[in-house]
Write a protein that holds these residues in place. Structure first.
Motif, PDB file in Angstrom:
ATOM      1  N   TYR A  84       0.841  -1.192   0.000  1.00  0.00           N
ATOM      2  CA  TYR A  84       0.000   0.000   0.000  1.00  0.00           C
ATOM      3  C   TYR A  84       0.879   1.247   0.000  1.00  0.00           C
ATOM      4  O   TYR A  84       1.991   1.231   0.523  1.00  0.00           O
ATOM      5  CB  TYR A  84      -0.907   0.031   1.229  1.00  0.00           C
ATOM      6  CG  TYR A  84      -2.162  -0.808   1.101  1.00  0.00           C
ATOM      7  CD1 TYR A  84      -3.428  -0.237   1.235  1.00  0.00           C
ATOM      8  CD2 TYR A  84      -2.090  -2.170   0.843  1.00  0.00           C
ATOM      9  CE1 TYR A  84      -4.581  -0.998   1.118  1.00  0.00           C
ATOM     10  CE2 TYR A  84      -3.237  -2.946   0.720  1.00  0.00           C
ATOM     11  CZ  TYR A  84      -4.477  -2.349   0.858  1.00  0.00           C
ATOM     12  OH  TYR A  84      -5.621  -3.104   0.739  1.00  0.00           O
ATOM     13  N   CYS A  85       0.354   2.309  -0.565  1.00  0.00           N
ATOM     14  CA  CYS A  85       1.072   3.571  -0.590  1.00  0.00           C
ATOM     15  C   CYS A  85       0.859   4.338   0.702  1.00  0.00           C
ATOM     16  O   CYS A  85      -0.280   4.627   1.078  1.00  0.00           O
ATOM     17  CB  CYS A  85       0.604   4.426  -1.763  1.00  0.00           C
ATOM     18  SG  CYS A  85       1.416   6.042  -1.844  1.00  0.00           S
ATOM     19  N   LEU A 107       1.308  -2.081  -6.944  1.00  0.00           N
ATOM     20  CA  LEU A 107       0.578  -1.471  -5.837  1.00  0.00           C
ATOM     21  C   LEU A 107      -0.800  -2.106  -5.681  1.00  0.00           C
ATOM     22  O   LEU A 107      -1.508  -2.341  -6.659  1.00  0.00           O
ATOM     23  CB  LEU A 107       0.431   0.026  -6.095  1.00  0.00           C
ATOM     24  CG  LEU A 107      -0.106   0.876  -4.945  1.00  0.00           C
ATOM     25  CD1 LEU A 107       0.849   0.862  -3.769  1.00  0.00           C
ATOM     26  CD2 LEU A 107      -0.336   2.305  -5.420  1.00  0.00           C
ATOM     27  N   ASP A 108      -1.193  -2.376  -4.426  1.00  0.00           N
ATOM     28  CA  ASP A 108      -2.509  -2.949  -4.139  1.00  0.00           C
ATOM     29  C   ASP A 108      -3.494  -1.928  -3.585  1.00  0.00           C
ATOM     30  O   ASP A 108      -4.707  -2.097  -3.735  1.00  0.00           O
ATOM     31  CB  ASP A 108      -2.382  -4.092  -3.128  1.00  0.00           C
ATOM     32  CG  ASP A 108      -1.559  -5.240  -3.674  1.00  0.00           C
ATOM     33  OD1 ASP A 108      -2.002  -5.848  -4.668  1.00  0.00           O
ATOM     34  OD2 ASP A 108      -0.482  -5.526  -3.129  1.00  0.00           O
ATOM     35  N   GLY A 109      -3.001  -0.917  -2.898  1.00  0.00           N
ATOM     36  CA  GLY A 109      -3.919   0.024  -2.285  1.00  0.00           C
ATOM     37  C   GLY A 109      -3.219   1.272  -1.797  1.00  0.00           C
ATOM     38  O   GLY A 109      -2.007   1.428  -1.938  1.00  0.00           O
ATOM     39  N   VAL A 110      -4.001   2.163  -1.192  1.00  0.00           N
ATOM     40  CA  VAL A 110      -3.506   3.463  -0.735  1.00  0.00           C
ATOM     41  C   VAL A 110      -4.024   3.730   0.669  1.00  0.00           C
ATOM     42  O   VAL A 110      -5.202   3.489   0.969  1.00  0.00           O
ATOM     43  CB  VAL A 110      -3.967   4.598  -1.670  1.00  0.00           C
ATOM     44  CG1 VAL A 110      -3.491   5.959  -1.167  1.00  0.00           C
ATOM     45  CG2 VAL A 110      -3.465   4.366  -3.091  1.00  0.00           C
ATOM     46  N   LEU A 143      -7.685   0.006  -7.054  1.00  0.00           N
ATOM     47  CA  LEU A 143      -6.938  -0.037  -5.798  1.00  0.00           C
ATOM     48  C   LEU A 143      -7.876  -0.154  -4.600  1.00  0.00           C
ATOM     49  O   LEU A 143      -9.010   0.318  -4.623  1.00  0.00           O
ATOM     50  CB  LEU A 143      -6.098   1.231  -5.649  1.00  0.00           C
ATOM     51  CG  LEU A 143      -5.021   1.459  -6.701  1.00  0.00           C
ATOM     52  CD1 LEU A 143      -4.432   2.859  -6.552  1.00  0.00           C
ATOM     53  CD2 LEU A 143      -3.922   0.401  -6.592  1.00  0.00           C
ATOM     54  N   HIS A 144      -7.371  -0.798  -3.552  1.00  0.00           N
ATOM     55  CA  HIS A 144      -8.064  -0.826  -2.274  1.00  0.00           C
ATOM     56  C   HIS A 144      -7.681   0.413  -1.456  1.00  0.00           C
ATOM     57  O   HIS A 144      -6.736   1.130  -1.785  1.00  0.00           O
ATOM     58  CB  HIS A 144      -7.687  -2.085  -1.491  1.00  0.00           C
ATOM     59  CG  HIS A 144      -8.111  -3.354  -2.152  1.00  0.00           C
ATOM     60  ND1 HIS A 144      -9.404  -3.604  -2.551  1.00  0.00           N
ATOM     61  CD2 HIS A 144      -7.397  -4.479  -2.483  1.00  0.00           C
ATOM     62  CE1 HIS A 144      -9.482  -4.793  -3.092  1.00  0.00           C
ATOM     63  NE2 HIS A 144      -8.279  -5.340  -3.073  1.00  0.00           N
ATOM     64  N   THR A 146      -7.058   1.842   2.653  1.00  0.00           N
ATOM     65  CA  THR A 146      -7.002   1.810   4.113  1.00  0.00           C
ATOM     66  C   THR A 146      -7.311   3.213   4.594  1.00  0.00           C
ATOM     67  O   THR A 146      -6.725   4.177   4.108  1.00  0.00           O
ATOM     68  CB  THR A 146      -5.618   1.379   4.607  1.00  0.00           C
ATOM     69  OG1 THR A 146      -5.410  -0.003   4.297  1.00  0.00           O
ATOM     70  CG2 THR A 146      -5.493   1.563   6.119  1.00  0.00           C
ATOM     71  N   TYR A 361       1.135  -7.064   5.156  1.00  0.00           N
ATOM     72  CA  TYR A 361       0.566  -5.762   4.809  1.00  0.00           C
ATOM     73  C   TYR A 361       1.656  -4.727   5.056  1.00  0.00           C
ATOM     74  O   TYR A 361       2.110  -4.542   6.188  1.00  0.00           O
ATOM     75  CB  TYR A 361      -0.669  -5.447   5.667  1.00  0.00           C
ATOM     76  CG  TYR A 361      -1.198  -4.038   5.445  1.00  0.00           C
ATOM     77  CD1 TYR A 361      -2.141  -3.777   4.452  1.00  0.00           C
ATOM     78  CD2 TYR A 361      -0.736  -2.975   6.216  1.00  0.00           C
ATOM     79  CE1 TYR A 361      -2.609  -2.487   4.243  1.00  0.00           C
ATOM     80  CE2 TYR A 361      -1.202  -1.683   6.003  1.00  0.00           C
ATOM     81  CZ  TYR A 361      -2.129  -1.448   5.016  1.00  0.00           C
ATOM     82  OH  TYR A 361      -2.584  -0.171   4.800  1.00  0.00           O
ATOM     83  N   GLU A 363       3.087  -0.737   4.121  1.00  0.00           N
ATOM     84  CA  GLU A 363       2.903   0.597   3.555  1.00  0.00           C
ATOM     85  C   GLU A 363       4.271   1.194   3.228  1.00  0.00           C
ATOM     86  O   GLU A 363       5.149   1.281   4.087  1.00  0.00           O
ATOM     87  CB  GLU A 363       2.154   1.491   4.541  1.00  0.00           C
ATOM     88  CG  GLU A 363       0.707   1.062   4.756  1.00  0.00           C
ATOM     89  CD  GLU A 363      -0.044   1.905   5.760  1.00  0.00           C
ATOM     90  OE1 GLU A 363      -1.237   1.637   5.980  1.00  0.00           O
ATOM     91  OE2 GLU A 363       0.562   2.846   6.344  1.00  0.00           O
TER      92      GLU A 363
END
Length: 390
Positions: A84-85, A107-110, A143-144, A146, A361, A363
């Protein structure tokens, strides 16, 4: 051997796991300050840095990880994994989901952080527009998300006029800030009401994979307090005790648990005023009351921080990984002259060490996600992270 153990064994074989590397937090031993990504500095690469080596045997730097075909896979309802970013916060003038984010193919998510003050501009009046926009942008790019509510200094200023007790402090040496006292009843009443409204709107949102739970702390995101002597004395004078702070966290966890009854949730763990007790008690409460949806998060991640600066917090991460899930945010960036710069070697080692620890997980700062010099290695990590939940 399960797929997870096989993954860990492979990384231990590939990597020399000595104690060095990584970046320690800045600050005193009792209140080390870690990175709080409040800006989006431009990328600046040092051409004299040595090229990092790959983590696997293939030419593109990706590991060839093979699951044991004879080992049945158990369902992992609340398993969480992904790159994640760790992007800058979302405000009326900035976006966490930045425009060229699609260039980071692995990338999977932000992480989307929004100040509470912007989401509740007046008592009981909620503005969901920023989070709605971020969810639309993320889903458009596949993207997912958080979500973290920036608290503490980012809490609404009107809390004071409503009767909340406030504390003045200096942030990073020269920035005057104020935060609500975390055990103050007015603060907790408005916060838990906001959490209930947040859950009523977003619980069950498919793109929302994780919620970082936050309390009133000095940077509004992490658990620790780094005060000067005067602010620390004032904190005690206003009633600080470990019991008072733990009870505040319990109220917040209960509110999130009721509001997001089918969503993964975690919180950052740090020593509080030099003691691990608050973090340990809050994690124990979360694991007992929320169960498999509750995870442990470390926003200070490097090998050295885990092994030297925060060994008790590292143990909490391991307990989270064993019982449900754990996540980390890298302590700094290797790709720009930012507040907490680390070397590329430290960055790659930190991600390897997370995977070895059963933490999937992760970041990573946006500057590093867009750094083409480490793309092969990051691509290999991404493959390994996604393999971990198959």
């Amino acid at each position: 051997m399960t797929a997870r153990l096989l993954l860990a064994a492979l990384f231990l074989t590939l990597c020399a796991c000595g104690g060095g590397g990584g970046s320690t937090d800045n600050g005193s031993d009792s209140n080390r300050e870690v990175v709080d990504t409040q800006s989006d500095p431009s990328t600046s690469i040092d051409p004299d840095d040595p090229e990092p080596t790959g983590i696997g045997d293939s030419e593109d730097g990706q590991d060839d990880i093979v699951d044991d075909p004879d080992e049945p896979e158990s369902p992992k309802t609340y398993e969480l994994a992904g790159i994640y970013c760790s992007c800058g916060p979302t405000t009326s003038t900035s976006s966490s989901v930045f425009n060229n984010i699609e260039e980071a193919a692995y990338l999977d998510g932000v992480l989307v952080r929004i100040p509470w003050a912007e989401m509740e501009p007046s008592p009981g009046v909620y503005d969901w527009s920023l989070l709605d926009q971020q969810l639309v942008k993320a889903k458009t790019q596949g993207l997912h998300v958080t979500f973290a509510l920036l608290n503490g200094y980012a809490a609404p200023a009107w809390l004071e006029s409503e009767g909340a007790d406030m504390l003045d402090y200096i942030f990073r040496g020269d920035i005057p800030r104020r935060l609500p006292i975390p055990w103050d009843e007015t603060y907790l009443r408005y916060l838990t009401n906001f959490i209930a409204a947040l859950g009523a709107r977003y619980s069950g949102e498919e793109a929302l994979q994780l919620v970082h739970m936050t309390n009133s702390t000095t940077n509004g995101f992490e658990m620790q307090y780094f005060f000067d002597a005067q602010a620390e004395a004032d904190f005690y004078a206003k009633g600080y005790s470990e019991t008072a702070l733990v009870n505040s966290w319990k109220r917040i966890l209960d509110a999130y648990n009721q509001a997001f009854d089918d969503t993964r949730m975690d919180l950052d763990v740090h020593p509080v005023l030099g003691s691990p007790t608050v973090a340990e008690q809050v994690v124990a409460y979360g694991q007992a009351s929320i169960g498999a949806r509750f995870g442990v998060f470390g926003a200070w991640w490097s090998r050295r921080n885990a092994e030297v600066a925060y060994p008790e917090m590292y143990n909490l991460l391991l307990s989270g990984a064993a019982s449900s899930f754990a996540g980390v945010q890298l302590v700094g960036t290797a790709s720009t002259r930012a507040y907490n710069e680390i070397t590329r070697e430290d960055l790659l080692d930190a991600i390897k060490f997370a995977l070895q620890s059963g933490i999937y997980y992760i970041e990573v700062w946006n500057q590093d996600l867009l750094n083409t010099d480490i793309s092969p290695q990051m691509g290999g990590f991404h493959t390994s992270v996604n393999n971990a939940i198959k």
